[in-house]
Design a protein around this motif. Sequence first.
Motif, PDB file in Angstrom:
ATOM      1  N   GLN A  64       0.834  -1.206   0.000  1.00 31.55           N
ATOM      2  CA  GLN A  64       0.000   0.000   0.000  1.00 31.55           C
ATOM      3  C   GLN A  64       0.865   1.251   0.000  1.00 31.55           C
ATOM      4  OE1 GLN A  64      -3.377  -0.428  -0.637  1.00 31.55           O
ATOM      5  NE2 GLN A  64      -2.337  -2.395  -0.875  1.00 31.55           N
ATOM      6  N   GLU A  65       1.969   1.194   0.733  1.00 32.35           N
ATOM      7  CA  GLU A  65       2.869   2.347   0.763  1.00 32.35           C
ATOM      8  C   GLU A  65       3.626   2.474  -0.559  1.00 32.35           C
ATOM      9  OE1 GLU A  65       6.431   4.531   0.982  1.00 32.35           O
ATOM     10  OE2 GLU A  65       6.500   2.334   1.034  1.00 32.35           O
ATOM     11  N   ILE A  66       4.115   1.342  -1.074  1.00 34.15           N
ATOM     12  CA  ILE A  66       4.845   1.369  -2.340  1.00 34.15           C
ATOM     13  C   ILE A  66       3.931   1.803  -3.483  1.00 34.15           C
ATOM     14  CG2 ILE A  66       5.984  -0.102  -4.070  1.00 34.15           C
ATOM     15  CD1 ILE A  66       7.163  -1.697  -1.723  1.00 34.15           C
ATOM     16  N   GLY A  67       2.694   1.300  -3.477  1.00 37.58           N
ATOM     17  CA  GLY A  67       1.764   1.633  -4.543  1.00 37.58           C
ATOM     18  C   GLY A  67       1.487   3.116  -4.668  1.00 37.58           C
ATOM     19  N   GLN A  68       1.458   3.814  -3.551  1.00 38.46           N
ATOM     20  CA  GLN A  68       1.222   5.254  -3.591  1.00 38.46           C
ATOM     21  C   GLN A  68       2.327   5.988  -4.342  1.00 38.46           C
ATOM     22  OE1 GLN A  68      -1.380   6.967  -2.577  1.00 38.46           O
ATOM     23  NE2 GLN A  68      -2.511   5.324  -1.537  1.00 38.46           N
ATOM     24  N   ARG A  69       3.515   5.387  -4.376  1.00 34.12           N
ATOM     25  CA  ARG A  69       4.652   6.030  -5.034  1.00 34.12           C
ATOM     26  C   ARG A  69       4.825   5.605  -6.491  1.00 34.12           C
ATOM     27  NH1 ARG A  69       8.985   4.173  -3.378  1.00 34.12           N
ATOM     28  NH2 ARG A  69       8.488   2.776  -1.652  1.00 34.12           N
ATOM     29  N   VAL A  70       4.564   4.323  -6.788  1.00 33.47           N
ATOM     30  CA  VAL A  70       4.934   3.819  -8.115  1.00 33.47           C
ATOM     31  C   VAL A  70       3.764   3.711  -9.089  1.00 33.47           C
ATOM     32  CG1 VAL A  70       6.879   2.556  -7.146  1.00 33.47           C
ATOM     33  CG2 VAL A  70       4.706   1.375  -7.481  1.00 33.47           C
ATOM     34  N   MET A  71       2.537   3.663  -8.584  1.00 33.91           N
ATOM     35  CA  MET A  71       1.374   3.676  -9.463  1.00 33.91           C
ATOM     36  C   MET A  71       0.999   5.133  -9.725  1.00 33.91           C
ATOM     37  SD  MET A  71       0.854   0.413  -9.814  1.00 33.91           S
ATOM     38  CE  MET A  71      -0.790   0.223 -10.484  1.00 33.91           C
ATOM     39  N   ARG A  72       0.898   5.505 -10.984  1.00 33.94           N
ATOM     40  CA  ARG A  72       0.695   6.913 -11.334  1.00 33.94           C
ATOM     41  C   ARG A  72      -0.528   7.081 -12.219  1.00 33.94           C
ATOM     42  NH1 ARG A  72       6.240   5.795 -12.465  1.00 33.94           N
ATOM     43  NH2 ARG A  72       7.544   6.449 -10.713  1.00 33.94           N
ATOM     44  N   GLY A  73      -1.071   8.277 -12.222  1.00 34.95           N
ATOM     45  CA  GLY A  73      -2.185   8.598 -13.089  1.00 34.95           C
ATOM     46  C   GLY A  73      -1.754   9.268 -14.375  1.00 34.95           C
ATOM     47  N   ALA A  74      -0.454   9.452 -14.545  1.00 31.78           N
ATOM     48  CA  ALA A  74       0.105  10.060 -15.758  1.00 31.78           C
ATOM     49  C   ALA A  74       1.479   9.463 -15.993  1.00 31.78           C
ATOM     50  CB  ALA A  74       0.193  11.587 -15.611  1.00 31.78           C
ATOM     51  N   MET A  75       1.938   9.517 -17.228  1.00 27.61           N
ATOM     52  CA  MET A  75       3.226   8.931 -17.581  1.00 27.61           C
ATOM     53  C   MET A  75       4.371   9.885 -17.290  1.00 27.61           C
ATOM     54  SD  MET A  75       2.309   7.237 -21.298  1.00 27.61           S
ATOM     55  CE  MET A  75       1.530   8.774 -21.859  1.00 27.61           C
ATOM     56  N   PRO A  76       5.435   9.406 -16.649  1.00 24.38           N
ATOM     57  CA  PRO A  76       6.640  10.238 -16.552  1.00 24.38           C
ATOM     58  C   PRO A  76       7.268  10.396 -17.930  1.00 24.38           C
ATOM     59  CG  PRO A  76       7.081   8.027 -15.735  1.00 24.38           C
ATOM     60  CD  PRO A  76       5.605   8.099 -16.010  1.00 24.38           C
ATOM     61  N   GLN A  77       8.144  11.366 -18.075  1.00 22.97           N
ATOM     62  CA  GLN A  77       8.723  11.648 -19.383  1.00 22.97           C
ATOM     63  C   GLN A  77       9.476  10.451 -19.953  1.00 22.97           C
ATOM     64  OE1 GLN A  77       8.139  14.545 -21.137  1.00 22.97           O
ATOM     65  NE2 GLN A  77       9.042  13.371 -22.818  1.00 22.97           N
ATOM     66  N   GLN A  78      10.133   9.681 -19.099  1.00 22.88           N
ATOM     67  CA  GLN A  78      10.890   8.542 -19.625  1.00 22.88           C
ATOM     68  C   GLN A  78       9.973   7.507 -20.267  1.00 22.88           C
ATOM     69  OE1 GLN A  78      12.780   6.003 -16.644  1.00 22.88           O
ATOM     70  NE2 GLN A  78      11.558   6.968 -15.045  1.00 22.88           N
ATOM     71  N   HIS A  79       8.742   7.362 -19.783  1.00 24.89           N
ATOM     72  CA  HIS A  79       7.788   6.465 -20.417  1.00 24.89           C
ATOM     73  C   HIS A  79       7.289   7.058 -21.730  1.00 24.89           C
ATOM     74  CE1 HIS A  79       6.615   4.008 -16.592  1.00 24.89           C
ATOM     75  NE2 HIS A  79       7.907   4.258 -16.661  1.00 24.89           N
ATOM     76  N   ARG A  80       7.040   8.340 -21.743  1.00 24.10           N
ATOM     77  CA  ARG A  80       6.583   8.993 -22.966  1.00 24.10           C
ATOM     78  C   ARG A  80       7.649   8.894 -24.059  1.00 24.10           C
ATOM     79  NH1 ARG A  80       4.552  14.898 -22.073  1.00 24.10           N
ATOM     80  NH2 ARG A  80       3.724  14.452 -24.165  1.00 24.10           N
ATOM     81  N   ASP A  81       8.921   8.917 -23.672  1.00 26.79           N
ATOM     82  CA  ASP A  81      10.004   8.770 -24.640  1.00 26.79           C
ATOM     83  C   ASP A  81      10.170   7.316 -25.073  1.00 26.79           C
ATOM     84  OD1 ASP A  81      10.517  11.479 -24.355  1.00 26.79           O
ATOM     85  OD2 ASP A  81      12.145  11.192 -22.913  1.00 26.79           O
ATOM     86  N   PHE A  82       9.792   6.382 -24.216  1.00 26.93           N
ATOM     87  CA  PHE A  82       9.999   4.959 -24.462  1.00 26.93           C
ATOM     88  C   PHE A  82       9.050   4.392 -25.515  1.00 26.93           C
ATOM     89  CE2 PHE A  82       8.531   0.647 -23.125  1.00 26.93           C
ATOM     90  CZ  PHE A  82       9.681  -0.087 -23.424  1.00 26.93           C
ATOM     91  N   PHE A  83       7.769   4.669 -25.389  1.00 27.33           N
ATOM     92  CA  PHE A  83       6.787   4.025 -26.262  1.00 27.33           C
ATOM     93  C   PHE A  83       7.016   4.291 -27.752  1.00 27.33           C
ATOM     94  CE2 PHE A  83       4.369   3.755 -22.256  1.00 27.33           C
ATOM     95  CZ  PHE A  83       4.025   2.411 -22.293  1.00 27.33           C
TER      96      PHE A  83
END
Length: 323
Positions: free
Chosen positions: A33-52
């Motif tokens: 529950q604590e980890i999920g608050q940090r790693v689950m996101r409602g938007a993509m970080p820039q590195q993901h946007r560059d990856f796809f």
Amino acid sequence: MSSLPGWPHPHVAPFHAGEQAAQRRTGVHERMQEIGQRVMRGAMPQQHRDFFPLLPFVVLGAADAAGQPSATLLAGAAPGFVSSPSDTALRIQALPPADDPLAPLLHEGAQVGLLGIELPTRRRNRANGVVRALGNGGWTLEVQQSFGNCPKYIQLRRPLALPDAGAAAPAAPRHATRLDEPMAAQLRAADTFFIATHAAGDGINGGSDVSHRGGRAGFVQVSDDGATLTWPDFIGNSFFNTLGNLMLQPRAGLVFPDFASGDLLHITGDAEIVWEGPQVQAFAGALRLVRLHLREALLRPSALPLRWQLQEESPALAGTGRW
């Protein structure tokens, strides 16, 4: 450097009821529950946007009106067929062909799980959300969940040149309610597949999901009658996206790519989780097993317009067994 934004919904847990049930069963609920608050996101970080946009294909999962999920691999004309116009949007300039199980499932408002995986580097990232702006040869994913995955269990592969354009036309797709021997042989040789699951009506943290599964060649067991598949579930990130969905809705859709031929074998069925017992203990490295009772199989010869050569088995598989 500022930290990446986390889960943006203060009144909704990052994991739904099924995922939390699996986390409780395995003793990791409080930590996740604590980890999920940090790693689950409602938007993509820039590195993901560059990856796809680097990817030649993405993996998709979606469910029909009855809740049966299906999975597929969708390739574009060239890398760059996926773009990111904003941190909550991916534009996919490709549509599944008519014989693809996902073709009728991609409609405005459909919930879709999307996995980007880069086989030569073992990178992978996830983006789950809702279909928008379907048309003009493509569609947009409104991203509601964004998160990364570690490279565990991904086999290293390098791309190969496509066969000559003058090669014989592929055989027609073949349906079956039991795996015939060629289908069973493909599964018994597989070291990779993808699994789509769905948690219907569970809010912003539910919907469709598609995940990668990797193992030593032969890690998927096929029953003698071709009606049941069994595979080991190894230690992972403890999100339990797949198993959590199965706890709420025990159906799954699998796709097995043959990276040498481009064949895609799609399988749908009813799933059960084997949490413990002698069968689990008999497979080195398995924490539990998943068993799928087949509803339908569909073989689409040469459906993937890409070819890959195995370079290296995942180092994470060194301690795992064989059937």
